[in-house]
Design an enzyme around this catalytic site. Sequence first.
Site, PDB file in Angstrom:
ATOM      1  CE  LYS A  77      52.369  66.396  35.538  1.00 13.69           C
ATOM      2  NZ  LYS A  77      51.463  65.498  36.278  1.00 13.69           N
ATOM      3  CB  SER A 152      53.818  62.561  37.339  1.00  8.14           C
ATOM      4  OG  SER A 152      52.537  63.143  37.197  1.00  8.14           O
ATOM      5  CB  SER A 176      50.472  63.242  39.672  1.00  7.50           C
ATOM      6  OG  SER A 176      51.225  62.157  39.261  1.00  7.50           O
TER       7      SER A 176
HETATM    8  N1  GLN Z   1      52.150  57.423  40.804  1.00  8.74           N
HETATM    9  C1  GLN Z   1      50.950  57.202  40.054  1.00  8.74           C
HETATM   10  C2  GLN Z   1      51.250  56.580  38.719  1.00  8.74           C
HETATM   11  O1  GLN Z   1      52.405  56.418  38.401  1.00  8.74           O
HETATM   12  C3  GLN Z   1      50.165  58.469  39.893  1.00  8.74           C
HETATM   13  C4  GLN Z   1      50.650  59.309  38.800  1.00  8.74           C
HETATM   14  C5  GLN Z   1      49.733  60.458  38.491  1.00  8.74           C
HETATM   15  O2  GLN Z   1      48.865  60.820  39.287  1.00  8.74           O
HETATM   16  N2  GLN Z   1      49.886  60.983  37.304  1.00  8.74           N
HETATM   17  O3  GLN Z   1      50.366  56.254  37.995  1.00  8.74           O
END
Ligand code: GLN
Length: 475
Positions: A77, A152, A176
């Site tokens: 990532k 994400s 994410s």
């Molecule tokens: N959707 C969640 C957020 O926006 C989780 C994102 C993540 O795990 N990085 O915080």
Amino acid sequence: MIFKSLSKIQSDLNHNETTILELVETYLSNINKHETNNAFVEVFAEEARHRAEQLDGKFKNNPDAMGPLFGAVISIKDNLCYENHQVSAGSKMLANFTSPYSATVVQRLIDADAIIIGRTNCDEFSMGSTSETSFYGPVKNAVNVEHVAGGSSGGAAVSIKLNQCLAAIGSDTGGSIRQPASFNGVLGFKPTYGIVSRWGLIAYGSSLDAIGVLSHDVSTISDIINVISGQDQYDSTMLQEPVPQLKLEQFDLSHFKIATLTELVQHQKLDSSVKNSFDLFIKNEGLNVEEISFPLTEYLVPAYYILCCAEASSNLSRFDGIRYGHKSSEDVENFNQQIKNSRTEGFGLEVKKRIILGNYVLSEGYYDAYFKKAQQVRSLIKTFIDDLFDKYDFIILPTTTSEAWLLGESTKDPIEMYLADMYTVLANLCGIPAINIPLTNKNSILPLGIQILAKSGNDGRILSFVSNLSNASKA
Ligand code: GLN
């Protein structure tokens, strides 16, 4: 020629049926073929080819000297540092940043003879659920490009589904890894907090962030976790006890006591297609599941968003154009204006919103009302779940409220998007391991997913659970 597991790849290499270079070429051609999905921010094509040749040479000369991940081609990532490579966290703020060092995880992969094929697209600073907040444009769902990839780690999930690599390293702060895994139909595992070093991960919410693995195959995930987990002097938040090597064990799933949480599985926001697939999965696998009332359900998402924004506002303060990141070239009269311009230009809207929210909940007068309360709620949630694991071996939940949304749909209503995280944030608030298992959707081609959660440290047990599923449920 697509291999879905490391053991099959290594067996074919051992029998001279393929070469590491051939594997790399296959993945690179899949990356080119599906460029419009926008899963990668950068592909390290020449470097991957070069390393493949070197590893093929090493294998020929001395097969016994190969590291445990030889033959594994892996994406990372775009929030994991890799020495002398760019890393941007999907942000304009870091668009020109080259890392002077490698994350512990990346270094361990390389030392184990894996190949890093590129960095995958993601929401800006991992803030989002759709990979639409990336500076590099949205990632498109691997099954239907009109839908989001989830986020994400959207690029990571798509890179697996489209066979652009064997495994993808992602990060999971509130879902994410698991949510994009569900939206694209792959396995996505978030380990116990503190067994994988966060050194070299661009931090979002440090008390929630976990690095994990996406793949088609559970034994491949286990092999990779065994390489990347374990003590690291650079991460002081790691568990103090040594991390045992994971082993996939055989067991009868019907012997386990499994809990599900009433308010979550009966939630009005849960799509009936997800609920039906969830019920069918339990029935088909013959699982022994009991519904337990979880009275803290409505506090999950608010507590998560207060805490992650508070931590993000602190973590992102280093991006000021002086210590790190984009520096505005506008003429200014003073230092404060310089920083303000750099941050205004460098950060996108979602990130700015969360920094402001985080500063608000930490400011004098609101700290007790919001930040401290959220911490207290987190502690109540954790106690409840820890107690539950005295009586139950696993928790089973849907991963998401629905299949992947259409591109552009969720950004219209951010609160709705935040609420959709209710099934995934629980594992991060408690620091426990959780995995997305892909399910087919009777009503659409878009996949769905269910989640298995276990007590802290039971990472091997969760992976074993998946490896013992009947063929019908396997990825
Ligand atoms: N959707 C969640 C957020 O926006 C989780 C994102 C993540 O795990 N990085 O915080």
